[in-house]
Motif scaffolding. Structure first.
Motif, PDB file in Angstrom:
ATOM      1  N   PHE A 220       0.852  -1.190   0.000  1.00 44.11           N
ATOM      2  CA  PHE A 220       0.000   0.000   0.000  1.00 44.11           C
ATOM      3  C   PHE A 220       0.884   1.234   0.000  1.00 44.11           C
ATOM      4  CE2 PHE A 220      -2.885   3.253   1.247  1.00 44.11           C
ATOM      5  CZ  PHE A 220      -4.138   2.838   0.816  1.00 44.11           C
ATOM      6  N   ALA A 221       1.130   1.753  -1.188  1.00 43.69           N
ATOM      7  CA  ALA A 221       1.955   2.953  -1.341  1.00 43.69           C
ATOM      8  C   ALA A 221       1.223   3.898  -2.286  1.00 43.69           C
ATOM      9  CB  ALA A 221       3.328   2.601  -1.906  1.00 43.69           C
ATOM     10  N   VAL A 222       1.165   5.176  -1.957  1.00 42.55           N
ATOM     11  CA  VAL A 222       0.411   6.135  -2.769  1.00 42.55           C
ATOM     12  C   VAL A 222       1.310   7.126  -3.497  1.00 42.55           C
ATOM     13  CG1 VAL A 222      -1.617   5.947  -1.291  1.00 42.55           C
ATOM     14  CG2 VAL A 222       0.090   7.714  -0.816  1.00 42.55           C
ATOM     15  N   LEU A 223       2.501   7.370  -2.988  1.00 45.48           N
ATOM     16  CA  LEU A 223       3.370   8.372  -3.612  1.00 45.48           C
ATOM     17  C   LEU A 223       3.923   7.847  -4.933  1.00 45.48           C
ATOM     18  CD1 LEU A 223       4.596  11.177  -3.266  1.00 45.48           C
ATOM     19  CD2 LEU A 223       6.560  10.111  -2.132  1.00 45.48           C
ATOM     20  N   GLN A 224       3.612   8.565  -6.017  1.00 44.12           N
ATOM     21  CA  GLN A 224       4.059   8.214  -7.369  1.00 44.12           C
ATOM     22  C   GLN A 224       3.590   6.825  -7.795  1.00 44.12           C
ATOM     23  OE1 GLN A 224       5.018  10.714  -8.730  1.00 44.12           O
ATOM     24  NE2 GLN A 224       5.985  11.996  -7.211  1.00 44.12           N
ATOM     25  N   THR A 225       2.392   6.451  -7.425  1.00 43.15           N
ATOM     26  CA  THR A 225       1.830   5.156  -7.836  1.00 43.15           C
ATOM     27  C   THR A 225       0.444   5.368  -8.444  1.00 43.15           C
ATOM     28  OG1 THR A 225       0.707   4.708  -5.725  1.00 43.15           O
ATOM     29  CG2 THR A 225       3.027   4.016  -5.925  1.00 43.15           C
ATOM     30  N   MET A 226      -0.005   4.336  -9.198  1.00 48.16           N
ATOM     31  CA  MET A 226      -1.345   4.391  -9.765  1.00 48.16           C
ATOM     32  C   MET A 226      -2.396   4.408  -8.669  1.00 48.16           C
ATOM     33  SD  MET A 226      -3.405   4.463 -12.304  1.00 48.16           S
ATOM     34  CE  MET A 226      -2.592   3.957 -13.810  1.00 48.16           C
ATOM     35  N   GLY A 228      -2.141   5.823  -5.750  1.00 47.34           N
ATOM     36  CA  GLY A 228      -2.230   7.195  -5.254  1.00 47.34           C
ATOM     37  C   GLY A 228      -2.982   8.107  -6.209  1.00 47.34           C
ATOM     38  N   MET A 229      -2.747   7.920  -7.520  1.00 45.48           N
ATOM     39  CA  MET A 229      -3.460   8.747  -8.503  1.00 45.48           C
ATOM     40  C   MET A 229      -4.963   8.494  -8.427  1.00 45.48           C
ATOM     41  SD  MET A 229      -2.976   8.914 -12.653  1.00 45.48           S
ATOM     42  CE  MET A 229      -1.481   9.906 -12.542  1.00 45.48           C
ATOM     43  N   VAL A 308       3.546   8.093 -12.953  1.00 44.13           N
ATOM     44  CA  VAL A 308       3.195   6.778 -12.411  1.00 44.13           C
ATOM     45  C   VAL A 308       3.531   5.696 -13.426  1.00 44.13           C
ATOM     46  CG1 VAL A 308       1.337   7.696 -10.988  1.00 44.13           C
ATOM     47  CG2 VAL A 308       0.824   6.870 -13.290  1.00 44.13           C
ATOM     48  N   GLU A 309       3.729   4.497 -12.901  1.00 44.77           N
ATOM     49  CA  GLU A 309       3.955   3.331 -13.756  1.00 44.77           C
ATOM     50  C   GLU A 309       2.634   2.588 -13.899  1.00 44.77           C
ATOM     51  OE1 GLU A 309       6.759  -0.701 -13.900  1.00 44.77           O
ATOM     52  OE2 GLU A 309       7.035   0.811 -12.349  1.00 44.77           O
ATOM     53  N   PHE A 310       2.299   2.229 -15.117  1.00 45.07           N
ATOM     54  CA  PHE A 310       1.040   1.536 -15.360  1.00 45.07           C
ATOM     55  C   PHE A 310       1.178   0.666 -16.597  1.00 45.07           C
ATOM     56  CE2 PHE A 310      -0.476   4.034 -19.008  1.00 45.07           C
ATOM     57  CZ  PHE A 310       0.362   5.141 -18.924  1.00 45.07           C
ATOM     58  N   PHE A 311       0.152  -0.184 -16.813  1.00 45.85           N
ATOM     59  CA  PHE A 311       0.187  -1.101 -17.955  1.00 45.85           C
ATOM     60  C   PHE A 311      -0.408  -0.412 -19.173  1.00 45.85           C
ATOM     61  CE2 PHE A 311      -1.675  -4.406 -20.668  1.00 45.85           C
ATOM     62  CZ  PHE A 311      -0.543  -5.175 -20.908  1.00 45.85           C
ATOM     63  N   TYR A 312       0.411  -0.272 -20.199  1.00 47.21           N
ATOM     64  CA  TYR A 312      -0.022   0.342 -21.452  1.00 47.21           C
ATOM     65  C   TYR A 312      -0.026  -0.755 -22.510  1.00 47.21           C
ATOM     66  CZ  TYR A 312      -0.013   3.681 -25.375  1.00 47.21           C
ATOM     67  OH  TYR A 312      -0.319   4.392 -26.510  1.00 47.21           O
ATOM     68  N   PRO A 313      -1.199  -1.138 -23.039  1.00 46.83           N
ATOM     69  CA  PRO A 313      -1.299  -2.339 -23.885  1.00 46.83           C
ATOM     70  C   PRO A 313      -0.251  -2.466 -24.988  1.00 46.83           C
ATOM     71  CG  PRO A 313      -3.482  -1.503 -23.413  1.00 46.83           C
ATOM     72  CD  PRO A 313      -2.519  -0.511 -22.826  1.00 46.83           C
ATOM     73  N   PRO A 314       0.075  -1.398 -25.743  1.00 47.12           N
ATOM     74  CA  PRO A 314       1.046  -1.615 -26.834  1.00 47.12           C
ATOM     75  C   PRO A 314       2.455  -1.936 -26.350  1.00 47.12           C
ATOM     76  CG  PRO A 314      -0.276   0.355 -27.233  1.00 47.12           C
ATOM     77  CD  PRO A 314      -0.530  -0.061 -25.813  1.00 47.12           C
ATOM     78  N   LYS A 315       2.836  -1.481 -25.123  1.00 48.71           N
ATOM     79  CA  LYS A 315       4.228  -1.633 -24.697  1.00 48.71           C
ATOM     80  C   LYS A 315       4.398  -2.329 -23.359  1.00 48.71           C
ATOM     81  CE  LYS A 315       6.077   2.375 -27.194  1.00 48.71           C
ATOM     82  NZ  LYS A 315       6.836   3.641 -27.084  1.00 48.71           N
ATOM     83  N   GLY A 316       3.345  -2.570 -22.629  1.00 52.39           N
ATOM     84  CA  GLY A 316       3.472  -3.164 -21.297  1.00 52.39           C
ATOM     85  C   GLY A 316       3.611  -2.098 -20.230  1.00 52.39           C
ATOM     86  N   GLU A 317       4.446  -2.368 -19.228  1.00 49.97           N
ATOM     87  CA  GLU A 317       4.615  -1.420 -18.122  1.00 49.97           C
ATOM     88  C   GLU A 317       5.439  -0.207 -18.584  1.00 49.97           C
ATOM     89  OE1 GLU A 317       3.354  -1.488 -15.106  1.00 49.97           O
ATOM     90  OE2 GLU A 317       2.304  -3.402 -15.392  1.00 49.97           O
ATOM     91  N   ILE A 318       4.876   0.982 -18.430  1.00 51.70           N
ATOM     92  CA  ILE A 318       5.576   2.221 -18.785  1.00 51.70           C
ATOM     93  C   ILE A 318       5.332   3.252 -17.681  1.00 51.70           C
ATOM     94  CG2 ILE A 318       5.298   1.821 -21.265  1.00 51.70           C
ATOM     95  CD1 ILE A 318       3.132   4.029 -21.180  1.00 51.70           C
ATOM     96  N   THR A 319       6.048   4.358 -17.766  1.00 52.17           N
ATOM     97  CA  THR A 319       5.859   5.477 -16.837  1.00 52.17           C
ATOM     98  C   THR A 319       5.426   6.705 -17.636  1.00 52.17           C
ATOM     99  OG1 THR A 319       7.541   4.637 -15.321  1.00 52.17           O
ATOM    100  CG2 THR A 319       6.959   6.959 -15.125  1.00 52.17           C
ATOM    101  N   ALA A 320       4.350   7.335 -17.203  1.00 55.65           N
ATOM    102  CA  ALA A 320       3.834   8.509 -17.914  1.00 55.65           C
ATOM    103  C   ALA A 320       3.146   9.427 -16.920  1.00 55.65           C
ATOM    104  CB  ALA A 320       2.879   8.087 -19.039  1.00 55.65           C
TER     105      ALA A 320
END
Length: 368
Positions: A220-226, A228-229, A308-320
């Motif tokens: 359970f972490a909110v800073l710079q995570t999905m 938290g967003m 944040v890091e999240f799953f982006y279907p064309p590339k997998g895990e990315i940060t945006a």
């Protein structure tokens, strides 16, 4: 008591009868296709209203285009206000109606003219270039995906609360005030509240568990995570979902629910078969408003989850970054033109989703 019971049963029989008639009309194609004179008048009225609205919209857009091309876009503001007053006078609304139309249009101009100027001043080639930029695409994807999660959480948790508020209880005003509090809290304060409440040293900061079967560890972490967003977006958008659902539940006639109870339905069956079908559009409206509010959030997201890091279907895990944060950074690093192009893309995407939801959710498209 017996009188109330009989009245409730008669109401239920009436509702059942009407539903049966409607079902019968749907089953009988010949009956459904036969319109009564009243139906014809309503259809003619809708067509006439729709045509008039379309004509007014076209005239306004042409007037804006002419004023913009001439280099005097401010002249359009005067035309819009004057034309609204003229239409009200033509429809014989009286002096009060003309004044109301004029003042109301002044506000509409203040809201709509900046958006028209934002779109009109863009370079189509630059907008196309930004639309092809992978970074912009990732930001736009995140700005649809994360608000959807926040809106889903707001509706899933807000509907039960809205139902309780619609029924009433001692201390209800205090709870309603707490629900509305995020509406007046500055956005940066909302972000700080999320960090103090759920961040390191907060209520759930440092909570971690592992599911051995699938070898999954949750922290359970909110800073710079999905997480938290989504929490920040839910904090600012939940009041819209709760208040819209509460108003929808309050609009359901209590005699219909009472009739269902007298016929043997328990509370859950009454909610599932009577209350929810009559209130679902209000709940959906609240969900759409919550999503729209989450899309526009900047302050709380910038503090809690800048990237944040999240799953982006064309590339997998990315940060945006969330699109409003991305647009702000683009404005600081590349100037007004490039940030404006991204803003137009976000505006177009938001408007498209809003139009799709409204068209699908409401009878006959929800348009005049």
């Amino acid at each position: 008591m017996s009188t109330d019971t009989e009245s409730g049963r008669e109401t239920a029989r009436g509702e059942t009868g009407r539903r049966g008639d409607a079902a019968g009309r749907q089953a009988d194609g010949s009956t459904a296709s036969a319109r009564t004179p009243a139906d014809e008048r309503r259809l003619a009225s809708r067509v006439g209203t729709g045509t008039a609205v379309l004509a007014v919209l076209v005239v306004q857009l042409v007037a804006f285009a002419v004023a913009f091309r001439a280099g005097y876009p401010g002249a359009y503001a005067g035309f819009a206000v004057f034309s609204a007053g003229a239409v009200a006078a033509y429809r014989r609304r009286g002096a009060f109606g003309v004044l109301a139309a004029t003042l109301g249009t002044t506000l509409l101009v203040a809201l709509g003219l900046p958006l028209l100027m934002l779109v009109a001043r863009q370079d189509p080639a630059l907008v196309a270039e930004m639309a092809a930029d992978p970074g912009v695409q990732q930001a736009l994807y995140l700005s649809v995906y994360a608000p959807l999660l926040a809106a889903g959480a707001s509706v899933a948790l807000g509907v039960p609360l809205a139902l309780v508020l619609a029924r009433g209880f001692p201390g209800q005003q205090l709870v309603e005030s707490l629900v509305d509090l995020p509406l007046v809290v500055p956005h940066s304060v909302a972000g700080l509240a999320i960090l103090f409440g759920f961040g390191e040293g907060g209520a759930f900061g440092g909570v971690e568990f592992t599911i051995p079967i699938i070898d999954f560890t949750f922290e359970f972490a909110v800073l710079q995570t999905m997480l938290g967003m989504v929490l920040a977006m839910t904090f600012v958008s939940a009041p819209f979902a709760v208040n819209a659902a509460r108003e929808a539940f309050e609009s359901v006639p209590t005699r219909v629910e009472w009739a269902a109870r007298t016929l043997g339905a328990n509370r859950f069956e009454t909610f599932r078969r009577v209350t929810a079908p009559l209130a679902w559009r209000g709940v959906l409206t609240g969900g759409v408003l919550a999503w729209a509010r989450a899309v526009s959030e900047f302050g709380a997201v910038a503090i809690v989850a800048y990237s944040v890091e999240f799953f982006y279907p064309p590339k997998g895990e990315i940060t945006a970054q969330h699109a409003p944060v991305f647009i702000y950074n683009t404005y600081l690093s590349s100037g007004l033109d490039r940030s404006g192009a991204v803003a137009v893309l976000l505006l177009a995407l938001s408007a498209l989703i809003f139009l799709l939801v409204r068209t699908v959710a409401y009878d006959e498209g929800g348009w005049p």
